[in-house]
Design an enzyme around this catalytic site. Structure first.
Site, PDB file in Angstrom:
ATOM      1  N   LYS A   1       5.564  -8.386   0.751  1.00  0.00           N
ATOM      2  CA  LYS A   1       5.336  -7.024   1.263  1.00  0.00           C
ATOM      3  C   LYS A   1       4.931  -6.079   0.135  1.00  0.00           C
ATOM      4  CE  LYS A   1       5.544  -3.592   4.263  1.00  0.00           C
ATOM      5  NZ  LYS A   1       5.871  -2.401   3.526  1.00  0.00           N
TER       6      LYS A   1
ATOM      7  N   GLU B   1      -2.940  -2.539  -0.337  1.00  0.00           N
ATOM      8  CA  GLU B   1      -3.182  -1.351   0.495  1.00  0.00           C
ATOM      9  C   GLU B   1      -3.590  -0.146  -0.356  1.00  0.00           C
ATOM     10  OE1 GLU B   1       0.262  -0.487   3.051  1.00  0.00           O
ATOM     11  OE2 GLU B   1       0.058   1.595   2.416  1.00  0.00           O
ATOM     12  N   TYR B   2      -2.902   0.051  -1.478  1.00  0.00           N
ATOM     13  CA  TYR B   2      -3.285   1.146  -2.380  1.00  0.00           C
ATOM     14  C   TYR B   2      -4.756   1.004  -2.788  1.00  0.00           C
ATOM     15  CZ  TYR B   2       1.406   3.026  -3.497  1.00  0.00           C
ATOM     16  OH  TYR B   2       2.636   3.620  -3.456  1.00  0.00           O
TER      17      TYR B   2
ATOM     18  N   ASN C   1      12.659  -1.239   2.612  1.00  0.00           N
ATOM     19  CA  ASN C   1      11.635  -1.328   1.577  1.00  0.00           C
ATOM     20  C   ASN C   1      12.241  -1.650   0.215  1.00  0.00           C
ATOM     21  OD1 ASN C   1       9.332  -0.722   3.184  1.00  0.00           O
ATOM     22  ND2 ASN C   1       9.929   1.440   3.182  1.00  0.00           N
TER      23      ASN C   1
END
Lengths: 291, 291, 291, 291
Positions: B164, B171-172, B86
């Site tokens: 990403k 996504e948040y 990440n």
């Protein structure tokens, strides 16, 4: 079973078709004689055997209210009226109260599905008395998507439109989350193929969804959205959602920001930013842009 | 093909398994000898035939940087390092620049899929030179989900982690949109069966998505989320997304509000609201709550 | 001149005092006989010579509405009622319409000043007919601060409370801007004397204001606001401001965020963040905190 | 006392003037010979008696950094450099570390006051060692406003610019709160004289402030701000403030929304809203506006 259907526009017309495909007998009425099955609301009601069920699919507000009132004159004890339009949930209580003295039941149905509903089915969120909803289940079964989802009896009268309102509020937030990600990717110098990135997300990611699929479709048609202006109307449910948040004291940052972004999209210039520019000019001598 | 894999935690271990199921030869190294295939990074490299490919799956920041540096000592011209962790996209440029003088290629891969990846595949967003990515395609094919989606070559080095990062930012926002809708439905007196409403949305609605499915799962397990505290950590990508928005001058109301909601969820008391309470007391004599 | 004054609480009592200091004859009525000048509304009206002016200073909503109705019975053509309470502007139109058939005029007055008003004067924003406002000017002159500011005739009936509503909405935003700055300074390791920084801003800065002065006072009393809980009620105007923004399609990010922060300050736990935590647990196996 | 002053633009020039009026001896250097007192930095340094103090007032970033480096060559142990520009607080640590080995002290000063500073004085927020700040007090005393406020020693090196950064972040929020109120009043049909409402708020209200006074001035000049475009640049401090909030995990809804509104004000069209419009078209058949 038999169903009277008032309003045969894009949504109502498709719903009549889907119901007939499922074997139901639909008597549709619309002010436009080219699409109507009957000449009047009265004729529609006369063609239905008691106890009747009449589904209203006309614009929210006065048109729906007026139809409820007309139907109140024509229907009889034991009949049921269903409002499947985009009404505010507060209208439902008024409509139900108007029909109750005549013994006419009332059910509200929030309907999702848009132009895809004829083919895929319409998700239904309904509110009303247990017995009324039970009697209408054959209709709901025919309209809803196949499978075990796509229908809920959410509570008493009003709960259907309430659930649909929140559904749309969430929809505002979801759309804007994708939209912000799109803008950031477009602005960046790092990612050189933005549509391909969105397309790749259709499988295996946390953000996969039907809305993502639609955005991929849109980017397939116009990879830079060059032909589309950044302008969006709003149809009421987003505003009502925020009003409810205010009534209930619920912080709703994301959905509200999405709604405000739509408001801003419709402004040629921002009066608030004029004031900010004026202030910066006053205290710092920063030049303003003039019109 | 052969692949060296550094880091065999929850993610790395599952990826090794998925690659082996696809017939690839994985030599995995982890500091934990119980899961490691070899005793050292050096041994791992020695077991691979040139030109080698080594996938790093360790925590972002110093651990990844350190592994890149160690590999820089061990690998040779024509080898490739892939960072699948990440990492912030800005780390990729530094890593690639570190390896380039030795003729070692560098590819970054943003990986989505979490605990579901072993079974469903991992969505991959990769950045790097065309030739490097082409050589690694067998690995990517094995890791990605079946079907035509779930993989994108997003641009040059850094583009994979960038895509990403934006994926996670979106996504948040998506998660918080559902979360706000959940809170509003819970607060309302109209909808009496909130979990059933969410479940019904799984088909036919605009808001259907994988995240919705997961929320339905969670509500199946705990219909009022009674056992869960409203507390959420954040793993960096949300912050980086907003930092990028600031760098690029992109308004990002929704994603930022979602990030701030996480910050607030971790506070016992809000210093800002202490100040507001103090001010209201000063000008209006409004009583304050004391600790 | 003579004035009837209904409601002698903290605000009303101080206003009576300020009016008397200015030489006006105030006949005050309150349900609490200890502060009331007369035994009943009727007695108050009887003590005033026609044409009368009666200022209502009771809680908004039903109490104000009830007082308007009672006064409608007691007053006569040519009299004027002023509502100086925190009423929603939409109440004003109803009140004015109720009194108009009797020939009784109606003026609404938004009043700012709080506990400082007796000494410094009350800022007044009034709405109503030109002639009615003109007749009441001696009262307004006595209540308002010295100097050329602190009074505006903002428009027709309702405009006074409307202007006051927006004033309070702005106030929400201003307070929260200082509050956020306070929290950031407190969180930082760089600034070691936060109260001194705020105090220094009282002169020569762009952010100097009365609210800043009050925050400095609060920090003088309690340098870390240790005795104050981060909890704030809201009295309606903030909500009405956002509702108006929604009605008018005006993006109001800052004021709305300030309102939502107050909502959040009153929650023990955030249902929305429970949903976020549940989602993170579902897709990533992230541990949740339990209650 | 003596002071070298580098940078004689709008701010630096006025500061030289204010210092001279207070009896200080200023040797100013600017690349523009028309305003400079000396021909070079070297000449400026030579005209100052040790221990020297040199105030830098040039653009943040490379120009300031370069000046610090040049001064590092010219100054000697015991001298002090002050950076009074709009530097990011993180630059201060680097600058101080650069000068420390030579025994040259470093103080950072956030300066507020803009075009009004010459007349009213400049609010100063300074960071640095106790002894360095003490030695410079005569300079600070001359620059700061009269009265007991307008100066703070906020902490060690960097604290001055940090406090100024937060000051500016708050300023963003304050300005936008007024701006939103302005827009709402302008949009409403209730308030017919918006500039008069703002003017009335100058006394007796909770929202009275210097910024309000400036907005009243702006509305006096152009009651509908008709000649001003809703466009605002940002000079960095707002961005840094939000970046700090992200670093420290502080929710900063209001200040961030104000910053994002500036970003949006500079866009001709919103890519995010293009995506929203595209999505609405896909699922609902809603027409899009085309370019």
């Amino acid at each position: 079973m038999q169903l009277g259907l008032v309003g045969l526009g894009k949504m109502g017309g498709n719903m009549r078709e889907r119901l007939r495909r499922a074997g139901h007998e639909v008597v549709g009425y619309d002010r436009n004689p080219e699409v109507s099955d009957v000449a009047s609301l009265r004729e529609m009601v006369e063609k239905l055997a008691a106890p009747r069920a009449v589904w209203i699919m006309v614009p929210a507000g006065d048109p729906t209210r007026g139809t409820v009132e007309e139907l109140g004159e024509l229907l009889a004890e034991g009949d049921i009226v269903i409002d499947g339009g985009n009404s505010r949930f507060t209208d439902d209580e008024a409509n139900a109260a108007h029909l109750a003295p005549k013994g006419v039941g009332y059910v509200d149905a929030g309907v999702s599905g848009g132009v895809w509903g004829l083919q895929n089915g319409y998700a239904l969120m309904v509110g009303g008395a247990e017995a009324d909803v039970a009697r209408l289940m054959p209709i709901f079964e025919a309209l809803k998507p196949e499978g075990e989802y796509g229908f809920v009896h959410a509570g008493k009268v009003g709960a259907g439109h309430y659930a649909k309102m929140v559904h749309n509020g969430i929809e505002y937030g979801l759309m804007h989350a994708y939209a912000e990600g799109y803008e950031l990717l477009e602005a960046s110098e790092h990612v050189t193929n933005v549509p391909e990135v969105f397309k790749s997300w259709k499988e295996g990611t946390v953000v996969r969804s039907w809305l993502l699929d639609l955005l991929v479709n849109a980017l397939d048609e116009d990879p830079q959205l060059a032909g589309i202006k950044g302008y969006a109307a709003d149809s009421g449910e987003g505003r009502w959602t925020v009003e409810e948040a205010i009534r209930l004291g619920v912080p709703l940052h994301v959905i509200t920001a999405s709604l405000f972004a739509r408001f801003a999209s419709r402004q040629d210039d921002s009066p608030a930013m004029k004031a900010v520019a004026a202030l910066r000019n006053q205290f710092g001598g920063h030049a303003v842009k003039t019109n």
